[in-house]
Design a protein around this motif. Structure first.
Motif, PDB file in Angstrom:
ATOM      1  N   GLU A  91      -4.987   9.658  -7.243  1.00 33.33           N
ATOM      2  CA  GLU A  91      -3.349   9.875  -7.238  1.00 33.33           C
ATOM      3  C   GLU A  91      -2.810   9.319  -8.475  1.00 33.33           C
ATOM      4  O   GLU A  91      -2.297   8.324  -8.283  1.00 33.33           O
ATOM      5  N   GLU A  92      -3.157   9.907  -9.831  1.00 33.39           N
ATOM      6  CA  GLU A  92      -2.347   9.313 -10.910  1.00 33.39           C
ATOM      7  C   GLU A  92      -0.947   9.688 -10.698  1.00 33.39           C
ATOM      8  O   GLU A  92       0.070   8.733 -11.023  1.00 33.39           O
ATOM      9  N   SER A  93      -0.512  10.610  -9.841  1.00 35.45           N
ATOM     10  CA  SER A  93       0.861  10.984  -9.973  1.00 35.45           C
ATOM     11  C   SER A  93       1.659   9.980  -8.966  1.00 35.45           C
ATOM     12  O   SER A  93       2.664   9.493  -9.009  1.00 35.45           O
ATOM     13  N   ASP A  94       0.808   9.233  -8.068  1.00 34.31           N
ATOM     14  CA  ASP A  94       1.308   8.312  -7.263  1.00 34.31           C
ATOM     15  C   ASP A  94       1.545   6.808  -8.159  1.00 34.31           C
ATOM     16  O   ASP A  94       2.659   6.286  -7.726  1.00 34.31           O
ATOM     17  N   ARG A  95       0.765   6.699  -8.777  1.00 33.85           N
ATOM     18  CA  ARG A  95       0.975   5.439  -9.814  1.00 33.85           C
ATOM     19  C   ARG A  95       2.395   5.737 -10.679  1.00 33.85           C
ATOM     20  O   ARG A  95       3.226   4.783 -10.706  1.00 33.85           O
ATOM     21  N   ILE A  96       2.491   6.913 -11.392  1.00 30.71           N
ATOM     22  CA  ILE A  96       3.623   7.134 -12.199  1.00 30.71           C
ATOM     23  C   ILE A  96       4.781   7.059 -11.247  1.00 30.71           C
ATOM     24  O   ILE A  96       5.864   6.295 -11.669  1.00 30.71           O
ATOM     25  N   ALA A  97       4.971   7.600 -10.038  1.00 29.89           N
ATOM     26  CA  ALA A  97       5.848   7.731  -8.943  1.00 29.89           C
ATOM     27  C   ALA A  97       6.448   6.220  -8.804  1.00 29.89           C
ATOM     28  O   ALA A  97       7.466   5.933  -8.878  1.00 29.89           O
ATOM     29  N   GLY A  98       5.287   5.499  -8.453  1.00 32.78           N
ATOM     30  CA  GLY A  98       5.582   3.962  -8.159  1.00 32.78           C
ATOM     31  C   GLY A  98       6.268   3.379  -9.143  1.00 32.78           C
ATOM     32  O   GLY A  98       7.030   2.752  -8.898  1.00 32.78           O
ATOM     33  N   LEU A  99       5.870   3.504 -10.449  1.00 35.64           N
ATOM     34  CA  LEU A  99       6.530   2.655 -11.434  1.00 35.64           C
ATOM     35  C   LEU A  99       7.881   3.323 -11.753  1.00 35.64           C
ATOM     36  O   LEU A  99       8.847   2.503 -12.157  1.00 35.64           O
ATOM     37  N   GLU A 100       8.220   4.432 -11.543  1.00 33.45           N
ATOM     38  CA  GLU A 100       9.541   5.025 -11.748  1.00 33.45           C
ATOM     39  C   GLU A 100      10.594   4.378 -10.648  1.00 33.45           C
ATOM     40  O   GLU A 100      11.527   4.319 -10.887  1.00 33.45           O
ATOM     41  N   LEU A 101       9.858   4.350  -9.464  1.00 33.05           N
ATOM     42  CA  LEU A 101      10.659   3.577  -8.559  1.00 33.05           C
ATOM     43  C   LEU A 101      10.850   2.319  -8.257  1.00 33.05           C
ATOM     44  O   LEU A 101      11.667   1.459  -7.838  1.00 33.05           O
ATOM     45  N   GLY A 102      10.115   1.728  -9.842  1.00 32.47           N
ATOM     46  CA  GLY A 102      10.415   0.110  -9.794  1.00 32.47           C
ATOM     47  C   GLY A 102       9.247  -0.695  -9.449  1.00 32.47           C
ATOM     48  O   GLY A 102       9.492  -2.091  -9.556  1.00 32.47           O
ATOM     49  N   ALA A 103       8.102  -0.395  -9.269  1.00 32.38           N
ATOM     50  CA  ALA A 103       7.008  -1.281  -9.157  1.00 32.38           C
ATOM     51  C   ALA A 103       6.688  -2.051 -10.285  1.00 32.38           C
ATOM     52  O   ALA A 103       7.076  -1.406 -11.459  1.00 32.38           O
ATOM     53  N   ASP A 104       6.506  -3.081 -10.315  1.00 37.13           N
ATOM     54  CA  ASP A 104       6.005  -3.981 -11.463  1.00 37.13           C
ATOM     55  C   ASP A 104       4.439  -3.970 -12.167  1.00 37.13           C
ATOM     56  O   ASP A 104       4.297  -3.966 -13.130  1.00 37.13           O
ATOM     57  N   ASP A 106       1.039  -1.414  -0.126  1.00 35.34           N
ATOM     58  CA  ASP A 106       0.015   0.011  -0.092  1.00 35.34           C
ATOM     59  C   ASP A 106       0.879   1.136   0.065  1.00 35.34           C
ATOM     60  O   ASP A 106       1.903   1.276   0.739  1.00 35.34           O
ATOM     61  N   VAL A 107       0.549   2.126  -0.771  1.00 37.99           N
ATOM     62  CA  VAL A 107       1.171   3.664  -0.899  1.00 37.99           C
ATOM     63  C   VAL A 107       1.188   4.223   0.308  1.00 37.99           C
ATOM     64  O   VAL A 107       2.249   4.859   1.142  1.00 37.99           O
ATOM     65  N   MET A 108      -0.237   4.289   1.029  1.00 38.21           N
ATOM     66  CA  MET A 108       0.040   5.195   2.403  1.00 38.21           C
ATOM     67  C   MET A 108      -0.086   4.397   3.286  1.00 38.21           C
ATOM     68  O   MET A 108      -1.136   3.565   3.816  1.00 38.21           O
ATOM     69  N   LEU A 109       0.933   4.507   4.198  1.00 41.73           N
ATOM     70  CA  LEU A 109       1.328   3.485   5.335  1.00 41.73           C
ATOM     71  C   LEU A 109       1.848   4.479   6.310  1.00 41.73           C
ATOM     72  O   LEU A 109       2.455   5.703   5.966  1.00 41.73           O
ATOM     73  N   PRO A 110       1.534   4.233   7.685  1.00 37.41           N
ATOM     74  CA  PRO A 110       2.328   4.815   8.784  1.00 37.41           C
ATOM     75  C   PRO A 110       3.640   4.832   8.812  1.00 37.41           C
ATOM     76  O   PRO A 110       4.177   3.810   8.364  1.00 37.41           O
ATOM     77  N   GLY A 111       4.338   5.681   9.286  1.00 38.18           N
ATOM     78  CA  GLY A 111       5.693   5.587   9.291  1.00 38.18           C
ATOM     79  C   GLY A 111       6.422   5.664   8.121  1.00 38.18           C
ATOM     80  O   GLY A 111       6.181   6.712   7.219  1.00 38.18           O
ATOM     81  N   MET A 112       7.147   4.809   7.625  1.00 37.56           N
ATOM     82  CA  MET A 112       7.838   4.398   6.507  1.00 37.56           C
ATOM     83  C   MET A 112       6.975   4.141   5.279  1.00 37.56           C
ATOM     84  O   MET A 112       6.167   3.310   5.377  1.00 37.56           O
ATOM     85  N   ASP A 113       6.558   5.151   4.418  1.00 37.50           N
ATOM     86  CA  ASP A 113       5.450   4.945   3.373  1.00 37.50           C
ATOM     87  C   ASP A 113       5.840   4.082   2.206  1.00 37.50           C
ATOM     88  O   ASP A 113       6.998   3.606   2.106  1.00 37.50           O
ATOM     89  N   GLY A 114       4.995   3.690   1.382  1.00 42.89           N
ATOM     90  CA  GLY A 114       5.278   2.813   0.310  1.00 42.89           C
ATOM     91  C   GLY A 114       6.213   3.079  -0.497  1.00 42.89           C
ATOM     92  O   GLY A 114       6.935   2.251  -1.089  1.00 42.89           O
ATOM     93  N   PHE A 115       6.525   4.375  -0.870  1.00 44.85           N
ATOM     94  CA  PHE A 115       7.507   4.804  -1.849  1.00 44.85           C
ATOM     95  C   PHE A 115       8.923   4.620  -1.104  1.00 44.85           C
ATOM     96  O   PHE A 115      10.027   4.150  -1.756  1.00 44.85           O
ATOM     97  N   SER A 116       9.135   5.075   0.195  1.00 42.13           N
ATOM     98  CA  SER A 116      10.355   4.758   0.754  1.00 42.13           C
ATOM     99  C   SER A 116      10.573   3.326   0.767  1.00 42.13           C
ATOM    100  O   SER A 116      11.932   2.976   0.608  1.00 42.13           O
ATOM    101  N   LEU A 117       9.572   2.520   1.046  1.00 35.14           N
ATOM    102  CA  LEU A 117       9.968   0.916   1.077  1.00 35.14           C
ATOM    103  C   LEU A 117      10.394   0.459  -0.055  1.00 35.14           C
ATOM    104  O   LEU A 117      11.159  -0.289  -0.226  1.00 35.14           O
ATOM    105  N   ILE A 118       9.791   0.821  -1.216  1.00 35.04           N
ATOM    106  CA  ILE A 118       9.878   0.433  -2.556  1.00 35.04           C
ATOM    107  C   ILE A 118      11.473   0.781  -3.040  1.00 35.04           C
ATOM    108  O   ILE A 118      12.002  -0.038  -3.468  1.00 35.04           O
ATOM    109  N   ARG A 119      11.550   1.908  -2.449  1.00 31.93           N
ATOM    110  CA  ARG A 119      13.041   2.360  -2.823  1.00 31.93           C
ATOM    111  C   ARG A 119      13.982   1.436  -2.061  1.00 31.93           C
ATOM    112  O   ARG A 119      15.220   1.175  -2.801  1.00 31.93           O
TER     113      ARG A 119
END
Ligand code: CA
Length: 227
Positions: A83-96, A52-65
């Protein structure tokens, strides 16, 4: 047994996802925050992570990084519809792949199977020759890419995309064709995924990513590899 880690702080979602994945024959561990999930990865990496992208503490983006710093384990993101920007950011960080909330658990199970199939097909695909052109060398056996004598670190998808284009020099592929050849299930994936991956590859292999010499855009059609 295929092991899946689900990182989601909303118990109702986490429970239903676990239930469906269990029924589909997967072994599931759940975590409600990013930090404890990350701690568990240092002991054992699962076969796939649902995050999940929205998490308490370490969020999904930090975790995927943090995950991508050390592993190519497949990651599917859970994002919110707005949040379309979330999806793009997630893919840029390497989500499959990503799934937009609210989603049907059955759809998520299909995505999990598709992502695992893609990862496994990769292992079974026949070994082909090393591509060597100018300062660039691509080895499909070791999955190493060398630019000017230095190894470049690519994600699994970045490598597959680069290899596919380089194995067909000067042939122009549309984004849909690339999705089908490299990702497998183009129905499920946003074509902007290809754009994002091309941009990341250019940053890694091009001398000047703003005027690429290798991964060239053919306007209105798609992309090609220039040897
Ligand atoms: Ca959440």
């Amino acid at each position: 047994m295929t092991q899946i880690v689900v990182v989601e702080d909303e118990p109702s979602i986490s429970e239903v996802v676990s239930l469906y994945l269990n029924r589909a024959g997967f072994e599931v561990s759940t975590f409600s925050d990013g930090l404890s999930a990350f701690d568990s990865f240092s002991k054992k990496l699962p076969d796939l992570v649902i995050l999940d992208v929205m998490l308490p503490g370490m969020d999904g983006f930090s975790l995927i990084r943090s995950i991508r710093d050390r592993s190519d384990v497949p990651v599917i993101l859970l994002t919110s519809r707005r949040e379309e920007s979330d999806r793009i950011a997630g893919l840029e960080l390497g989500a499959d792949d990503y799934v937009v909330k609210p989603f049907s658990p059955q759809e998520l199970v299909s995505r999990v199977r598709a992502v695992l199939r893609r990862t496994q097909t990769k292992l079974e695909s026949p070994i082909q020759g090393i591509i060597q052109t100018g300062n660039l060398s691509i080895n499909p056996q070791t999955r190493e890419v060398i630019v000017n004598g230095s190894e470049i670190l690519l994600t699994a998808k970045e490598f597959d995309l680069l290899y596919h284009l380089a194995a067909h020099p000067r042939q122009v592929f549309s984004r849909d064709q690339l999705l089908e050849s490299v990702w497998g299930l183009h129905d499920f994936i946003d074509p902007s995924t290809v754009t994002v991956h091309i941009r990341r590859l250019r940053e890694k292999i091009e001398k000047d990513p703003t005027s690429p010499m290798r991964l060239v855009t053919t306007w209105g059609v798609g992309y090609k590899f220039e040897p």
